[in-house]
Design a protein around this motif. Structure first.
Motif, PDB file in Angstrom:
ATOM      1  N   SER A  67       0.841  -1.195   0.000  1.00 39.32           N
ATOM      2  CA  SER A  67       0.000   0.000   0.000  1.00 39.32           C
ATOM      3  C   SER A  67       0.874   1.242   0.000  1.00 39.32           C
ATOM      4  O   SER A  67       2.086   1.174   0.249  1.00 39.32           O
ATOM      5  CB  SER A  67      -0.931   0.019   1.226  1.00 39.32           C
ATOM      6  N   CYS A  69       0.974   5.173   1.732  1.00 38.91           N
ATOM      7  CA  CYS A  69       0.423   6.049   2.765  1.00 38.91           C
ATOM      8  C   CYS A  69       0.789   7.491   2.423  1.00 38.91           C
ATOM      9  O   CYS A  69       1.932   7.917   2.674  1.00 38.91           O
ATOM     10  CB  CYS A  69       0.965   5.663   4.135  1.00 38.91           C
ATOM     11  N   GLU A  81       2.699   3.621  13.582  1.00 41.52           N
ATOM     12  CA  GLU A  81       2.778   2.377  12.835  1.00 41.52           C
ATOM     13  C   GLU A  81       2.228   2.590  11.427  1.00 41.52           C
ATOM     14  O   GLU A  81       1.098   3.041  11.257  1.00 41.52           O
ATOM     15  CB  GLU A  81       1.986   1.280  13.541  1.00 41.52           C
ATOM     16  N   SER A  83       1.233   0.370   9.476  1.00 39.96           N
ATOM     17  CA  SER A  83       0.110  -0.532   9.244  1.00 39.96           C
ATOM     18  C   SER A  83      -1.213   0.079   9.695  1.00 39.96           C
ATOM     19  O   SER A  83      -2.285  -0.424   9.336  1.00 39.96           O
ATOM     20  CB  SER A  83       0.332  -1.861   9.976  1.00 39.96           C
ATOM     21  N   LYS A 123       5.391  -6.705   8.313  1.00 39.65           N
ATOM     22  CA  LYS A 123       4.172  -5.893   8.289  1.00 39.65           C
ATOM     23  C   LYS A 123       4.443  -4.487   8.825  1.00 39.65           C
ATOM     24  O   LYS A 123       5.067  -4.316   9.869  1.00 39.65           O
ATOM     25  CB  LYS A 123       3.085  -6.569   9.126  1.00 39.65           C
ATOM     26  N   GLY A 124       3.995  -3.493   8.075  1.00 35.41           N
ATOM     27  CA  GLY A 124       4.174  -2.107   8.495  1.00 35.41           C
ATOM     28  C   GLY A 124       5.561  -1.561   8.243  1.00 35.41           C
ATOM     29  O   GLY A 124       5.953  -0.582   8.870  1.00 35.41           O
ATOM     30  N   TYR A 275       4.714   0.646   1.340  1.00 35.41           N
ATOM     31  CA  TYR A 275       4.999  -0.217   2.483  1.00 35.41           C
ATOM     32  C   TYR A 275       4.209  -1.513   2.392  1.00 35.41           C
ATOM     33  O   TYR A 275       3.274  -1.656   1.588  1.00 35.41           O
ATOM     34  CB  TYR A 275       4.689   0.502   3.800  1.00 35.41           C
ATOM     35  N   SER A 277       1.621  -3.565   3.883  1.00 37.00           N
ATOM     36  CA  SER A 277       0.507  -3.309   4.804  1.00 37.00           C
ATOM     37  C   SER A 277       0.032  -4.572   5.511  1.00 37.00           C
ATOM     38  O   SER A 277      -0.581  -4.501   6.581  1.00 37.00           O
ATOM     39  CB  SER A 277      -0.668  -2.661   4.044  1.00 37.00           C
ATOM     40  N   ASP A 278       0.306  -5.736   4.937  1.00 37.10           N
ATOM     41  CA  ASP A 278      -0.055  -6.988   5.589  1.00 37.10           C
ATOM     42  C   ASP A 278       0.746  -8.125   4.949  1.00 37.10           C
ATOM     43  O   ASP A 278       1.190  -8.012   3.800  1.00 37.10           O
ATOM     44  CB  ASP A 278      -1.554  -7.272   5.451  1.00 37.10           C
TER      45      ASP A 278
END
Length: 294
Positions: A67, A69, A81, A83, A123-124, A275, A277-278
């Motif tokens: 994703s 941000c 974070e 995430s 993650k994140g 990043y 994201s999951d």
């Protein structure tokens, strides 16, 4: 008469009768020698047969969601974070097949980082470098508040990084997943930690191969689904220094100025906050029946 008898028994005739016998024995010995030398040939050819190809059976599958941000660099607070980004823009999902028979330790550690079972996780964390037409990097260790991976402490020490057979697969096409060794840009204080575990990885973006990465990084998987996402990531704009800045940096690096390395760290960094994201493991029925090209 006595004289003629003496002449007929001169030593010359015996000499001529003995010479053919020597030649005949010499030919036989040569024939025997050539036959004996030819016998081991099949054995020597079998001893130089090439080793079996690496086992690229897909033993495990993991996924990664990417994703962007938009607000991360604008108003983030220390410790935020990624995430939890409220205005995240999804890029897409990658499904990665892992070669657990080829490099089991590398695969096991990568899975642990995807599931978070080792006390750390991808993650994140940011995708820190993109080299258009080549590959992108993620998983750099450092400070979590900077979008870097928290150093994992509960991983198996990866002895495969010193085994030659682990480096046999090449970066031949887009979507090749490998453990980043030659391109690793982590800080020295992290690498020199006795409990250091390398988890930084790269994925080739294509369109062509990346031979400069071969035999220096461990290929341990490939993208099974989401090559369009890889193409999208490769197209994200990155920071590119002007030619004059490059020249100054090269000179400073040649002179041993440590500031050159610090300045170079932001080169090829994406200008958007891309990043993971999951991420996690995908459980499928009979995953070992699926094979992937190296």
């Amino acid at each position: 008469m006595g004289c003629s008898t003496t002449l007929s028994s001169s030593p010359l005739p015996p000499h001529h009768h003995h010479q053919p016998t020597v030649n005949k024995l010499h030919r036989r010995s040569l024939l025997f020698l050539s036959t004996s030398l030819s016998l081991p040939t099949p054995l020597s050819s079998s001893s130089t047969s090439p080793p079996p190809p690496p086992d690229t059976t897909i033993t495990d599958r993991v996924f990664m969601d990417f994703s962007i941000c938009p607000s991360y660099f604008l108003n983030r607070n220390l410790g935020d974070e990624l995430s939890l980004c409220t205005d995240a823009e999804p890029v897409g999902r990658l499904v990665l097949g892992l070669y657990g028979n080829h490099v089991p330790i590398t695969v096991s550690n990568f899975k642990a980082m995807c599931t978070g079972s080792c006390g750390s996780s991808y993650k994140g964390t940011l995708v820190q470098k993109i080299f258009p037409g080549q590959f992108f990097l993620a998983g750099k260790q450092g400070r979590k508040d900077k979008g870097e991976v928290k150093p994992p402490l509960e991983l198996t020490r990866n002895t495969e990084t010193v085994e030659s057979k682990a480096f046999t697969l090449e970066h031949t096409r887009p979507g090749i997943l490998s453990l980043c060794l030659s391109e690793n840009d982590e800080e020295d204080d992290i690498k020199l930690d006795p409990n250091y575990h390398n988890v930084e990885f790269m994925i080739t973006t294509g369109p062509g191969p990346c031979p400069q990465l071969d035999y220096k990084n461990i290929v341990f998987g490939a993208v099974l689904e989401g090559l369009d996402v890889v193409t999208t990531i490769s197209a994200i704009p990155t920071y590119k220094p002007a030619e004059r800045i490059r020249q100054y940096n090269d000179l400073a690096q040649f002179l041993g100025d440590e500031r050159a390395k610090i300045a170079r760290a932001i080169w090829n960094r994406p200008l958007k906050t891309l990043y993971i994201s999951d991420c996690g493991e995908l459980n499928v029925t009979k995953p070992t029946l699926f094979r992937s090209l190296p």
